[in-house]
Design a protein around this motif. Sequence first.
Motif, PDB file in Angstrom:
ATOM      1  N   ALA A 127      35.523  48.727  39.986  1.00 43.66           N
ATOM      2  CA  ALA A 127      36.605  49.705  40.104  1.00 43.66           C
ATOM      3  C   ALA A 127      37.740  49.153  40.954  1.00 43.66           C
ATOM      4  N   ALA A 128      37.404  48.517  42.060  1.00 42.59           N
ATOM      5  CA  ALA A 128      38.424  48.013  42.974  1.00 42.59           C
ATOM      6  C   ALA A 128      39.140  46.779  42.428  1.00 42.59           C
ATOM      7  N   LEU A 129      38.429  45.966  41.656  1.00 40.00           N
ATOM      8  CA  LEU A 129      39.004  44.715  41.159  1.00 40.00           C
ATOM      9  C   LEU A 129      39.506  44.809  39.717  1.00 40.00           C
ATOM     10  N   GLY A 130      39.376  46.002  39.105  1.00 34.71           N
ATOM     11  CA  GLY A 130      39.848  46.184  37.743  1.00 34.71           C
ATOM     12  C   GLY A 130      39.041  45.408  36.724  1.00 34.71           C
ATOM     13  N   ARG A 131      37.735  45.348  36.916  1.00 37.25           N
ATOM     14  CA  ARG A 131      36.853  44.595  36.025  1.00 37.25           C
ATOM     15  C   ARG A 131      35.826  45.530  35.400  1.00 37.25           C
ATOM     16  N   THR A 132      35.109  45.010  34.428  1.00 35.62           N
ATOM     17  CA  THR A 132      33.984  45.720  33.842  1.00 35.62           C
ATOM     18  C   THR A 132      32.827  44.745  33.744  1.00 35.62           C
ATOM     19  N   SER A 133      31.749  45.040  34.438  1.00 34.73           N
ATOM     20  CA  SER A 133      30.562  44.196  34.390  1.00 34.73           C
ATOM     21  C   SER A 133      29.597  44.741  33.348  1.00 34.73           C
ATOM     22  N   PRO A 134      28.796  43.877  32.776  1.00 37.58           N
ATOM     23  CA  PRO A 134      27.764  44.370  31.867  1.00 37.58           C
ATOM     24  C   PRO A 134      26.723  45.159  32.650  1.00 37.58           C
ATOM     25  N   LYS A 135      26.064  46.077  31.984  1.00 37.37           N
ATOM     26  CA  LYS A 135      24.998  46.831  32.642  1.00 37.37           C
ATOM     27  C   LYS A 135      23.842  45.893  32.897  1.00 37.37           C
ATOM     28  N   GLY A 136      23.138  46.127  33.995  1.00 43.17           N
ATOM     29  CA  GLY A 136      22.001  45.275  34.307  1.00 43.17           C
ATOM     30  C   GLY A 136      21.622  45.352  35.761  1.00 43.17           C
ATOM     31  N   VAL A 137      20.894  44.375  36.195  1.00 38.19           N
ATOM     32  CA  VAL A 137      20.324  44.359  37.536  1.00 38.19           C
ATOM     33  C   VAL A 137      21.354  44.028  38.612  1.00 38.19           C
ATOM     34  N   HIS A 138      22.287  43.168  38.330  1.00 34.98           N
ATOM     35  CA  HIS A 138      23.316  42.738  39.284  1.00 34.98           C
ATOM     36  C   HIS A 138      22.726  42.037  40.498  1.00 34.98           C
ATOM     37  N   HIS A 139      21.863  41.075  40.243  1.00 32.41           N
ATOM     38  CA  HIS A 139      21.346  40.296  41.362  1.00 32.41           C
ATOM     39  C   HIS A 139      22.430  39.402  41.946  1.00 32.41           C
ATOM     40  N   LEU A 140      23.486  39.155  41.166  1.00 29.80           N
ATOM     41  CA  LEU A 140      24.670  38.440  41.644  1.00 29.80           C
ATOM     42  C   LEU A 140      25.910  39.190  41.167  1.00 29.80           C
ATOM     43  N   TYR A 141      26.998  39.080  41.925  1.00 24.93           N
ATOM     44  CA  TYR A 141      28.295  39.578  41.468  1.00 24.93           C
ATOM     45  C   TYR A 141      29.230  38.382  41.526  1.00 24.93           C
ATOM     46  N   VAL A 142      29.519  37.825  40.356  1.00 28.80           N
ATOM     47  CA  VAL A 142      30.252  36.564  40.256  1.00 28.80           C
ATOM     48  C   VAL A 142      31.671  36.811  39.761  1.00 28.80           C
ATOM     49  N   VAL A 143      32.626  36.202  40.455  1.00 28.17           N
ATOM     50  CA  VAL A 143      34.025  36.233  40.030  1.00 28.17           C
ATOM     51  C   VAL A 143      34.456  34.805  39.737  1.00 28.17           C
ATOM     52  N   ARG A 144      35.570  34.682  39.016  1.00 37.31           N
ATOM     53  CA  ARG A 144      36.159  33.371  38.763  1.00 37.31           C
ATOM     54  C   ARG A 144      37.569  33.334  39.322  1.00 37.31           C
ATOM     55  N   SER A 145      37.901  32.201  39.929  1.00 36.98           N
ATOM     56  CA  SER A 145      39.244  32.004  40.454  1.00 36.98           C
ATOM     57  C   SER A 145      39.586  30.530  40.360  1.00 36.98           C
ATOM     58  N   ASP A 146      40.780  30.238  39.879  1.00 41.21           N
ATOM     59  CA  ASP A 146      41.198  28.838  39.856  1.00 41.21           C
ATOM     60  C   ASP A 146      41.511  28.344  41.264  1.00 41.21           C
ATOM     61  N   ARG A 147      41.442  29.261  42.235  1.00 40.65           N
ATOM     62  CA  ARG A 147      41.610  28.916  43.652  1.00 40.65           C
ATOM     63  C   ARG A 147      40.315  29.250  44.408  1.00 40.65           C
ATOM     64  N   ARG A 148      39.171  28.999  43.768  1.00 46.05           N
ATOM     65  CA  ARG A 148      37.866  29.375  44.304  1.00 46.05           C
ATOM     66  C   ARG A 148      37.622  28.865  45.719  1.00 46.05           C
ATOM     67  N   ASP A 149      37.871  27.594  45.967  1.00 45.56           N
ATOM     68  CA  ASP A 149      37.586  27.035  47.282  1.00 45.56           C
ATOM     69  C   ASP A 149      38.444  27.687  48.362  1.00 45.56           C
ATOM     70  N   GLU A 150      39.695  27.950  48.022  1.00 45.97           N
ATOM     71  CA  GLU A 150      40.583  28.639  48.961  1.00 45.97           C
ATOM     72  C   GLU A 150      40.091  30.069  49.209  1.00 45.97           C
ATOM     73  N   LEU A 151      39.674  30.748  48.155  1.00 45.08           N
ATOM     74  CA  LEU A 151      39.146  32.100  48.290  1.00 45.08           C
ATOM     75  C   LEU A 151      37.876  32.101  49.128  1.00 45.08           C
ATOM     76  N   GLN A 152      36.989  31.156  48.884  1.00 52.61           N
ATOM     77  CA  GLN A 152      35.749  31.092  49.654  1.00 52.61           C
ATOM     78  C   GLN A 152      36.038  30.841  51.135  1.00 52.61           C
ATOM     79  N   ALA A 153      36.994  29.964  51.435  1.00 52.38           N
ATOM     80  CA  ALA A 153      37.356  29.695  52.824  1.00 52.38           C
ATOM     81  C   ALA A 153      37.973  30.923  53.479  1.00 52.38           C
ATOM     82  N   GLN A 154      38.823  31.625  52.746  1.00 50.19           N
ATOM     83  CA  GLN A 154      39.451  32.843  53.265  1.00 50.19           C
ATOM     84  C   GLN A 154      38.396  33.901  53.582  1.00 50.19           C
ATOM     85  N   LEU A 155      37.443  34.079  52.680  1.00 47.43           N
ATOM     86  CA  LEU A 155      36.376  35.046  52.912  1.00 47.43           C
ATOM     87  C   LEU A 155      35.519  34.623  54.101  1.00 47.43           C
ATOM     88  N   ALA A 156      35.228  33.335  54.217  1.00 52.19           N
ATOM     89  CA  ALA A 156      34.446  32.840  55.355  1.00 52.19           C
ATOM     90  C   ALA A 156      35.177  33.102  56.672  1.00 52.19           C
TER      91      ALA A 156
END
Length: 114
Positions: free
Chosen positions: A22-51
């Motif tokens: 809802a917050a990210l404007g996405r739709t995930s498939p129904k299921g267990v959701h043991h992971l919540y995975v996003v894609r970003s062409d700036r992944r390393d920058e995003l990971q550092a920012q979150l860290a």
Amino acid sequence: AGRLRRLERPDGRAEIAAAYDAALGRTSPKGVHHLYVVRSDRRDELQAQLADAGIETAVHYPWTIREQPAFEAARAGGDLDISTAAVREVLSLPCYAFLTEAEQEAVVTEVGRL
């Protein structure tokens, strides 16, 4: 003794995934959701920012199958542009049973900053 008891309630990850969706404007498939995975062409920058914000993330699948040493002899053919891009862009956000709403909001806020 020695048997696992049946869990009487869901662990909350589906609700966390729905809140992220809802917050990210996405739709995930129904299921267990043991992971919540996003894609970003700036992944390393995003990971550092979150860290930097104290939010732990993970890259669960950092290599394509053909990059795995066990499959070295099977490497053949052309470039695998789509799978290669995917493994360089995927990032797993926190999605565990006891993640609070405030923590979820912090994740969404930081993702939205990039």
